[in-house]
Structure formats: C-alpha cells, structure tokens
Design an enzyme around this catalytic site. Structure first.
Site, PDB file in Angstrom:
ATOM      1  N   GLY A  89       1.258  -8.147   6.522  1.00 49.04           N
ATOM      2  CA  GLY A  89       1.990  -7.013   6.383  1.00 49.04           C
ATOM      3  C   GLY A  89       2.024  -6.324   7.576  1.00 49.04           C
ATOM      4  CE  LYS A 103      -3.261  -4.880   3.973  1.00 46.61           C
ATOM      5  NZ  LYS A 103      -2.295  -4.278   3.251  1.00 46.61           N
ATOM      6  CG  ASP A 154       3.128   2.323   3.219  1.00 47.84           C
ATOM      7  OD1 ASP A 154       4.505   2.640   3.767  1.00 47.84           O
ATOM      8  OD2 ASP A 154       2.519   1.518   3.779  1.00 47.84           O
TER       9      ASP A 154
END
Length: 529
Positions: free
Chosen positions: A29, A50, A153
């Site tokens: 992403g 992540k 977001d």
C-alpha cells in the site's frame, strides 16, 4: 489477503528483532508493505508485520512512532472492529514496523471489485465501521487524560472483512494513528503525504488544518458509503492530482446516487445521510458517529420491515440490473446462429453490446415452454470439483409451479480453456447474465429474454475458482470430470428444486405467513417427538 509474489523481497526469510520470521508478502500500500510472519516467542503463531516506507532518523520521531503504536494497541483492545496491534520495532536499517493480528479475508476494495453489496450487508458493514470509529473518537487514556483519536485515512483498503464463523462477518479498521504519524512527523511534502488517499480526504484535511476532528472521518465515511452503494466515486476529476482532488472535495456539489448510477434504488433516509456526510462545511455534517449510527439503525429496521422475498429486496444487490436494460433490447434483435442445429439445445455466448461484453445463455425451446417459463421462478447454480479438474457445471433452472414444470439448462465451463475462463470472469464481474429464448417453431428471431442475477457469494466463488485454476493440476481427464459433475448434479437436483418450491411458496403467501407455517411445522415435529 495473500497476494502472489512478483519480485524478490529482501525481508522474506529474515528475523526481525530476533523474533518475527518473515514468511511471505501479503499486501502492499501507500504506507508500506505487509508480511505474513511467525512469532517465535509464541510458538510460531502467525502474525502480520507492516514495514513502513520511511526510515526513522532521530530519537524524537522514534518516540512519536512508539506513541502512535501505543494508541493503536489501546484501540484494538477496546474494540473488536479495530485491528489489534501487538508490538513494534525497527529493522536493521532503522525502518519502523509494527506487528498486528493476522487477518484472513479481504479488504473492502477487493470485495467491491467483484461483487455489489446487498442493502443488508451494506448497513452491517457501515455499522461496524462506525462502531470502530466511535470507540476511537471517544478517546483513549494517556497520562490520566482522554485523547479523542481521528483516523484520517478511512478508505476501502483500510476496511478489512473476515468471516469469524461463529459471529459471521467482522469488520476491522486498519492503520489507526499511523497515517497521522506519517503525514505530520515524517518530513514529507503535502502532496506526498496524500498518496493513495486523495479520493477520500475531507476538504479541511486537504487544506492542512492542524486540528482535525471526528467530522473529517465522517466525510471520508460518506465518500466510502457512496462508493459502496453505487460502485463509483461521487466526484469527477480531470487528473489524479492534489489540485484536482481539492477542487472536487471543496467545490463540487455531491450528486445523488441515482445521478451516478441510475440502477441504484435506496431509501430516502439513506440518501439524506450520504449527502449530509458529504457536506463541505463541518457544521453541516453529522457531528458525531453516534448520530450516523442512529440513522443506520433506522434504515436497518426499515429494511427488515419491508422485507419480501418476492421483491428479493434483501438478497439482491443494491445496484440491481434493470428489468428492461439496453442490452436486453439488443438481445431481442439477435438471430439464431446458422452453425447451430434447430433443436432443443442451449449454449453460452459472449455478446458484444453498447454496454460492453455481456455473458448470455441461448436456449431453444418449444414456444409454449417459453411462455410457461417467462418471468417465473428460476435459479442459477455452479457445481464444482476443482480438486480433481478445473471445471464448473453452470446450471440454470426454470420453474413453473402452476404446471409443475421444470427446465434444466446446463453447460460445462472448462477453466483450462480461455473461453471458459472468460465466461466465468465476466459472470463474476457483471453479476448477471441474459437468457435468450428462441422458439423451435419460429427459430430465427429471439422470442424473449430474461436477466438472471448471481448472488454475492456466487460471484466470489467464481473469482476464487479462477484464482485456484492458476495453481491447479488436473488429477483426471476432462471427460472424467464431466461424468463426476453430472453425477453430483443429479444428486443436487431435488435440493435445488425444493429451494425453488419454497421461494414460490414464500412469494405467494408472504414472508410472515410462510414463517408462521414453518414454525407450526416445527412445533408439530417437536410435539410428535
């Protein structure tokens, strides 16, 4: 959630912090990469790691990152609708990473690509998103003070849906607090910090206001809900630039769902909620997520009250295919192929129309049968044995209760064949197909056309089968696969027919009356036992 590797990755096979063994890349992403890993300290349980896209160069930024991770960890413990953050750290090159619970499912962007949402599913997903946001907006405790948390977001990629089995589908919001950390503390330019999220940003967010509040998330939620209902973004832009998106969010009036997609039919109260969430001024939006939840609950009750299987209002997608679409009219102009015999046969055909390529099924029947089956009860089934050979048996069942008539139209889709693959892909993408009838007595011109819709589950199955085909190795020959599928088909016929009979009974009696009869039968069975 797993995505195929297309390149060599430097992290795969390495240990992070002497604890997390990176196994595979499962997502990419705008803010980094997500990996599947084993937690060696906890017996090798699977986790998601992540790794962010920037390096932390000084102590102050490192502390800020740790604080944001602490926030995410607290939120994940408070709400089942927020992903749980388990730990954090830095790689050898000072790149930050954090460790989350491993989720098996799909994000909302992946889901919306292949299937429209039913109204019931739309409301359920939205309610769960709102519950997660409500928890964050209510705040967390830090050094004795309560700090409301704004996500900043909200977008389809950050909404993840898993099937829990016992609890059904659970929505998880990803990346809480991390977006704020990246945009405010990483030293990026304004344009860079919005990569991947411009379509969902509130006007005040794009203006760089420091004190964003919960109403910014509500605006982003409005954009997301609009896209979930229509399949399209509410605003049109000339180019994918910061300036174009700012002009759209600040000055373009939001359209109604019908203006963007004329096929969408939604309750008036939901339409009003969408437009208020998309208000340019924060004072004109719902002021809290709780207010949005109140409206969603009202919509949920209204849908339940209006439930009718005859209209299929709950099980059908929100963006239904119109009964008399342009492509249906084009179908009526079609003629029977000269290379096909004049006989009671059926076959699929990819039809090029002004609406693009449409999957169709052409069937020749006696004229009276066409009359009997037109606009009656029907079912679409897919039977598979993908573990043996990548082939599907596509079955269309027509049923007329008045005359106790059933017609079974079937065709083998060989997924090793390019044509079979294309038909399956278009069925998944379109979510419907046209059934063209030709009369034996007057075989030239199409006599009638029906549009049959697939369920969301069927569309997802088709997509999954196509992905599975790429990795499959046939254990038997195609003719053997056909024999096995035919046998399975015969075993399922009575079950499929019973389903159609029940649908007809429900539509005739009304859902409540049918439900009452069902309970009476159950009570009789209990009393006899």
């Amino acid at each position: 959630m797993v995505v195929p590797k297309t390149e060599i990755d430097v992290y795969i096979g390495k240990f992070l912090n002497n604890r997390y063994l990176i196994k595979d890349l499962i997502g990419k992403g705008g803010m980094g990469r997500v990996y599947l890993a084993e937690d060696a300290a906890k017996g090798g349980i699977l986790v998601a790691v992540k790794i962010l896209m920037l390096s932390l160069g000084n102590q102050q930024i490192s502390q800020r990152f740790a604080r944001e991770i602490f926030i995410g960890a607290q939120l994940g413990r408070k709400s089942k609708n927020i992903v749980q953050v388990l730990s954090y750290g830095m790689t050898d090159d000072k790149t930050p990473f954090y460790v989350m619970e491993y989720l098996q499912g799909k994000n909302l962007k992946q889901i919306l690509k292949v299937q429209p949402l039913t109204l019931v599913k739309f409301v359920d997903i939205c309610q769960q998103i709102c519950l997660g946001l409500q928890c964050a907006h209510q705040g967390i405790s830090l050094k004795g003070e309560i700090y409301p948390i704004v996500h900043r977001d909200i977008k389809p990629e950050n909404i993840f849906i898993i099937d829990d089995g016992k609890q059904g589908e659970i929505v998880k919001i990803l990346d809480f607090g991390i977006a704020k950390f990246l945009t405010e503390r990483s030293g990026m330019t304004l344009t860079d910090s919005f990569i991947g999220s411009l379509p969902y940003c509130s006007p005040e967010h794009m203006e760089g206001r420091k004190l964003l509040d919960v109403r910014s998330d509500i605006y982003s939620l409005g954009v997301l809900m609009f896209e979930m209902l229509t399949g399209k973004h509410p605003f049109q832009i000339e180019s994918n630039t910061f300036g174009s998106w700012y002009q759209a969010h600040r000055f373009q009036a939001p359209p109604t769902p019908e203006q963007v997609n004329p096929e969408v039919k939604i309750p008036q109260v939901l339409k009003k909620l969408l437009l208020t969430c998309l208000a340019k001024e924060v004072s004109e939006r719902p002021q809290t997520i709780s207010q949005v939840l109140v409206v969603l609950e009202k919509i949920k009750r209204q849908v339940a009250r209006d439930f009718s299987l005859e209209s299929d209002s709950v099980s059908s997608p929100v963006n239904l295919v119109p009964v008399t679409s342009i492509s249906e009219k084009e179908c009526l102009q079609k003629t029977w192929p000269k290379n096909k015999p004049i006989a009671s046969i059926g076959f699929p055909h990819l039809l090029h129309t002004t609406q693009g390529v449409i999957p169709t099924f052409w069937a020749m029947l006696p004229k009276q049968e066409i009359t009997n089956f037109s606009d009656k009860y029907h079912s679409t089934e897919f039977i598979d044995k993908m573990n043996l050979y990548p082939m599907l048996l596509w079955v269309t069942v027509l049923y007329n209760a008045q005359f106790s008539l059933t017609k079974w139209l079937s065709y083998f889709l060989d997924l090793k064949d390019n044509r079979g693959q294309r038909i399956a892909k278009l069925l998944a993408d379109r979510g419907y197909y046209h059934l063209l009838f030709f009369a034996l007595e007057e075989p030239t011109q199409c006599a009638n056309v029906m549009t049959l819709t697939l369920t969301a589950k069927q569309r997802q199955q088709l997509t999954d089968w196509l992905e599975l085909e790429e990795k499959s190795h046939e254990a038997i020959a195609s003719e053997q696969a056909k024999t096995i599928l035919k046998a399975e088909y015969l075993n399922l016929k009575s079950e499929i027919l019973q389903k159609l009979v029940e649908r007809q009974q429900i539509a005739k009696l009304g859902f409540r009356a049918w439900l009452s009869q069902l309970f009476d039968k159950i009570l009789q069975i209990i009393s006899r036992s």
